[in-house]
Design a protein around this motif. Structure first.
Motif, PDB file in Angstrom:
ATOM      1  N   MET A   1      57.795 -32.690 106.192  1.00 26.21           N
ATOM      2  CA  MET A   1      58.088 -32.757 104.753  1.00 26.21           C
ATOM      3  C   MET A   1      56.782 -32.897 103.974  1.00 26.21           C
ATOM      4  O   MET A   1      55.930 -33.710 104.311  1.00 26.21           O
ATOM      5  CB  MET A   1      59.000 -33.950 104.450  1.00 26.21           C
ATOM      6  N   LYS A   2      56.630 -32.113 102.943  1.00 27.85           N
ATOM      7  CA  LYS A   2      55.451 -32.223 102.103  1.00 27.85           C
ATOM      8  C   LYS A   2      55.512 -33.501 101.279  1.00 27.85           C
ATOM      9  O   LYS A   2      56.560 -33.867 100.768  1.00 27.85           O
ATOM     10  CB  LYS A   2      55.331 -31.015 101.172  1.00 27.85           C
ATOM     11  N   LYS A   3      54.384 -34.155 101.166  1.00 34.16           N
ATOM     12  CA  LYS A   3      54.370 -35.403 100.421  1.00 34.16           C
ATOM     13  C   LYS A   3      54.438 -35.174  98.928  1.00 34.16           C
ATOM     14  O   LYS A   3      54.987 -35.973  98.186  1.00 34.16           O
ATOM     15  CB  LYS A   3      53.107 -36.195 100.767  1.00 34.16           C
ATOM     16  N   TYR A   4      53.877 -34.063  98.449  1.00 34.24           N
ATOM     17  CA  TYR A   4      53.779 -33.829  97.017  1.00 34.24           C
ATOM     18  C   TYR A   4      54.480 -32.540  96.617  1.00 34.24           C
ATOM     19  O   TYR A   4      54.503 -31.574  97.362  1.00 34.24           O
ATOM     20  CB  TYR A   4      52.314 -33.724  96.584  1.00 34.24           C
ATOM     21  N   ILE A   5      54.992 -32.572  95.410  1.00 35.45           N
ATOM     22  CA  ILE A   5      55.428 -31.337  94.769  1.00 35.45           C
ATOM     23  C   ILE A   5      54.170 -30.747  94.160  1.00 35.45           C
ATOM     24  O   ILE A   5      53.496 -31.396  93.377  1.00 35.45           O
ATOM     25  CB  ILE A   5      56.445 -31.629  93.664  1.00 35.45           C
ATOM     26  N   ILE A   6      53.832 -29.551  94.526  1.00 35.77           N
ATOM     27  CA  ILE A   6      52.544 -29.027  94.082  1.00 35.77           C
ATOM     28  C   ILE A   6      52.605 -27.534  93.821  1.00 35.77           C
ATOM     29  O   ILE A   6      53.283 -26.804  94.516  1.00 35.77           O
ATOM     30  CB  ILE A   6      51.442 -29.303  95.119  1.00 35.77           C
ATOM     31  N   ALA A   7      51.893 -27.127  92.807  1.00 36.51           N
ATOM     32  CA  ALA A   7      51.600 -25.715  92.591  1.00 36.51           C
ATOM     33  C   ALA A   7      50.090 -25.623  92.506  1.00 36.51           C
ATOM     34  O   ALA A   7      49.438 -26.521  92.008  1.00 36.51           O
ATOM     35  CB  ALA A   7      52.233 -25.227  91.300  1.00 36.51           C
ATOM     36  N   GLY A   8      49.519 -24.558  93.036  1.00 35.05           N
ATOM     37  CA  GLY A   8      48.070 -24.461  93.134  1.00 35.05           C
ATOM     38  C   GLY A   8      47.351 -24.725  91.827  1.00 35.05           C
ATOM     39  O   GLY A   8      47.666 -24.156  90.805  1.00 35.05           O
ATOM     40  N   PHE A 110      63.662 -29.837  96.643  1.00 34.38           N
ATOM     41  CA  PHE A 110      63.022 -29.504  95.370  1.00 34.38           C
ATOM     42  C   PHE A 110      61.721 -28.755  95.605  1.00 34.38           C
ATOM     43  O   PHE A 110      61.393 -27.804  94.888  1.00 34.38           O
ATOM     44  CB  PHE A 110      62.777 -30.779  94.565  1.00 34.38           C
ATOM     45  N   GLN A 111      60.959 -29.179  96.615  1.00 37.49           N
ATOM     46  CA  GLN A 111      59.720 -28.477  96.946  1.00 37.49           C
ATOM     47  C   GLN A 111      60.005 -27.017  97.304  1.00 37.49           C
ATOM     48  O   GLN A 111      59.317 -26.095  96.841  1.00 37.49           O
ATOM     49  CB  GLN A 111      59.024 -29.160  98.114  1.00 37.49           C
ATOM     50  N   LYS A 112      61.049 -26.811  98.115  1.00 37.06           N
ATOM     51  CA  LYS A 112      61.400 -25.449  98.523  1.00 37.06           C
ATOM     52  C   LYS A 112      61.838 -24.621  97.320  1.00 37.06           C
ATOM     53  O   LYS A 112      61.443 -23.457  97.165  1.00 37.06           O
ATOM     54  CB  LYS A 112      62.512 -25.496  99.572  1.00 37.06           C
ATOM     55  N   THR A 113      62.655 -25.218  96.444  1.00 40.27           N
ATOM     56  CA  THR A 113      63.100 -24.521  95.237  1.00 40.27           C
ATOM     57  C   THR A 113      61.914 -24.224  94.323  1.00 40.27           C
ATOM     58  O   THR A 113      61.807 -23.130  93.764  1.00 40.27           O
ATOM     59  CB  THR A 113      64.136 -25.368  94.487  1.00 40.27           C
ATOM     60  N   PHE A 114      61.052 -25.213  94.174  1.00 42.53           N
ATOM     61  CA  PHE A 114      59.839 -25.065  93.369  1.00 42.53           C
ATOM     62  C   PHE A 114      59.035 -23.851  93.842  1.00 42.53           C
ATOM     63  O   PHE A 114      58.633 -22.991  93.047  1.00 42.53           O
ATOM     64  CB  PHE A 114      59.019 -26.349  93.504  1.00 42.53           C
ATOM     65  N   LYS A 148      47.594 -21.379  83.467  1.00 43.74           N
ATOM     66  CA  LYS A 148      47.317 -22.330  84.540  1.00 43.74           C
ATOM     67  C   LYS A 148      48.087 -23.635  84.377  1.00 43.74           C
ATOM     68  O   LYS A 148      48.289 -24.100  83.271  1.00 43.74           O
ATOM     69  CB  LYS A 148      45.820 -22.640  84.588  1.00 43.74           C
ATOM     70  N   PHE A 149      48.476 -24.211  85.489  1.00 44.69           N
ATOM     71  CA  PHE A 149      49.087 -25.538  85.474  1.00 44.69           C
ATOM     72  C   PHE A 149      48.994 -26.130  86.871  1.00 44.69           C
ATOM     73  O   PHE A 149      48.695 -25.448  87.854  1.00 44.69           O
ATOM     74  CB  PHE A 149      50.562 -25.459  85.035  1.00 44.69           C
ATOM     75  N   PHE A 150      49.224 -27.414  86.993  1.00 43.93           N
ATOM     76  CA  PHE A 150      49.476 -28.002  88.297  1.00 43.93           C
ATOM     77  C   PHE A 150      50.505 -29.114  88.142  1.00 43.93           C
ATOM     78  O   PHE A 150      50.671 -29.682  87.056  1.00 43.93           O
ATOM     79  CB  PHE A 150      48.205 -28.483  88.995  1.00 43.93           C
ATOM     80  N   SER A 151      51.221 -29.416  89.234  1.00 42.29           N
ATOM     81  CA  SER A 151      52.306 -30.394  89.189  1.00 42.29           C
ATOM     82  C   SER A 151      52.343 -31.176  90.490  1.00 42.29           C
ATOM     83  O   SER A 151      52.252 -30.590  91.571  1.00 42.29           O
ATOM     84  CB  SER A 151      53.636 -29.679  88.964  1.00 42.29           C
ATOM     85  N   TRP A 152      52.447 -32.501  90.376  1.00 41.78           N
ATOM     86  CA  TRP A 152      52.507 -33.360  91.563  1.00 41.78           C
ATOM     87  C   TRP A 152      53.603 -34.394  91.410  1.00 41.78           C
ATOM     88  O   TRP A 152      53.896 -34.834  90.296  1.00 41.78           O
ATOM     89  CB  TRP A 152      51.176 -34.091  91.758  1.00 41.78           C
ATOM     90  N   GLY A 153      54.162 -34.809  92.541  1.00 42.23           N
ATOM     91  CA  GLY A 153      55.162 -35.860  92.537  1.00 42.23           C
ATOM     92  C   GLY A 153      54.871 -36.915  93.580  1.00 42.23           C
ATOM     93  O   GLY A 153      53.927 -36.803  94.357  1.00 42.23           O
TER      94      GLY A 153
END
Length: 290
Positions: A1-8, A110-114, A148-153
């Motif tokens: 499981m990824k620890k963070y929700i992330i986009a590059g 959510f990560q997969k959907t993201f 550009k953006f980035f997102s973390w959870g």
């Protein structure tokens, strides 16, 4: 499981700014008793909107199906109360890019959907979560647009501060934030977008009502406004502050459901509409504009 929700960080797109830009800032309020800023004659009718809070996922999904087909856009979404998830939302009748939402998913889903939405050209404009880190439910609004953006959870306060520092030094600005987790382990998630106008900003975390109100007054004196406010564990408040100018606006915190409804109804008669609503426990906060 990824620890963070992330986009590059370097390659993907910017989230939409939550507050529309206008000519000048005329005022704002944090106190429970604050009255809406008086409407001008030109703004008396206001922007058509729909607001609701304390609703089930089923209710919200029903509204989404109806309102998204009727010219309304989902500009604010918040989930609270992990045991019995409650949704708050604001819809404005206006045009804009294609959008979609994600409701009540685990971090992994959510990560997969993201990731899937990113491949289709969508990016988050609002992110929200509720519950302890290991079992939190995530929701969000995504729009199809560029920049550009980035997102973390799943961030601690210290980790969030490090991303804010990165954002400030690399030309980004936070546009959405939420506080969740537990009193012993508060967590945060957010979206940061490109900041080509170099708007000055800051973020405050986990303030009591009185501490937030004191900060609010100091920030307003310095020319800042609240662009986003959320309720965290223990009825604390976290917020994004910006020093760009907008039209008449108001922030209200420490509201019961009944008080929030009263402000929404009163604002409607004055041409004001909410642009963001957030809840936690039985307490609500929000921002209004015209």
């Amino acid at each position: 499981m990824k620890k963070y929700i992330i986009a590059g960080v370097a390659t993907v797109a910017a989230a939409g700014v939550a507050v529309p830009v206008a000519a000048s800032q005329t005022g704002g309020h944090s106190a429970k008793s604050a009255a809406p800023v008086a409407a001008t004659a030109a703004a008396a009718k206001g922007t058509p909107f729909v607001e609701y809070h304390g609703k089930t996922a089923a209710y919200h999904v029903g509204q989404y199906k109806k309102l998204s087909k009727s010219g309304y856009r989902l500009v604010s979404l918040n989930v609270s109360d992990r045991a019995h998830p409650k949704y708050a939302a604001v819809w404005l009748k206006k045009s804009g890019p294609a959008f979609t939402e994600v409701i009540g998913q685990s971090r992994a889903k959510f990560q997969k959907t993201f990731d899937g939405l990113r491949k289709k050209g969508y990016q988050p404009t609002v992110v929200t979560a509720t519950g302890p880190s290991a079992s939190a439910l995530y929701s969000g609004v995504f729009e199809k647009k560029g920049g550009k953006f980035f997102s973390w959870g799943d961030l601690s306060a210290a980790k969030l501060a490090s991303y804010n520092k990165y954002a400030a030094s690399h030309g980004y600005i936070p546009v959405s934030i939420d506080a969740y987790g537990t009193a012993k382990s508060p967590r945060y998630l957010g979206v940061w977008a490109a900041n080509p106008r170099k708007v000055k900003w800051s973020v405050s975390l986990a303030k009591s009502f009185s501490a937030h109100d004191k900060l609010f007054k100091a920030q307003v004196k310095k020319g800042y406004r609240t662009s986003y406010v959320v309720v965290g564990t223990g009825n604390t408040y976290s917020a994004i502050w910006r020093n760009d100018k907008v039209g008449a606006w108001a922030e209200r915190t420490g509201l019961t459901s009944a008080q929030l409804t009263a402000y929404v109804n009163k604002g409607r008669t004055q041409g004001a509409h909410p642009i963001q609503i957030a809840g936690g426990g039985n307490v609500y906060a929000g921002i209004w504009t015209k």
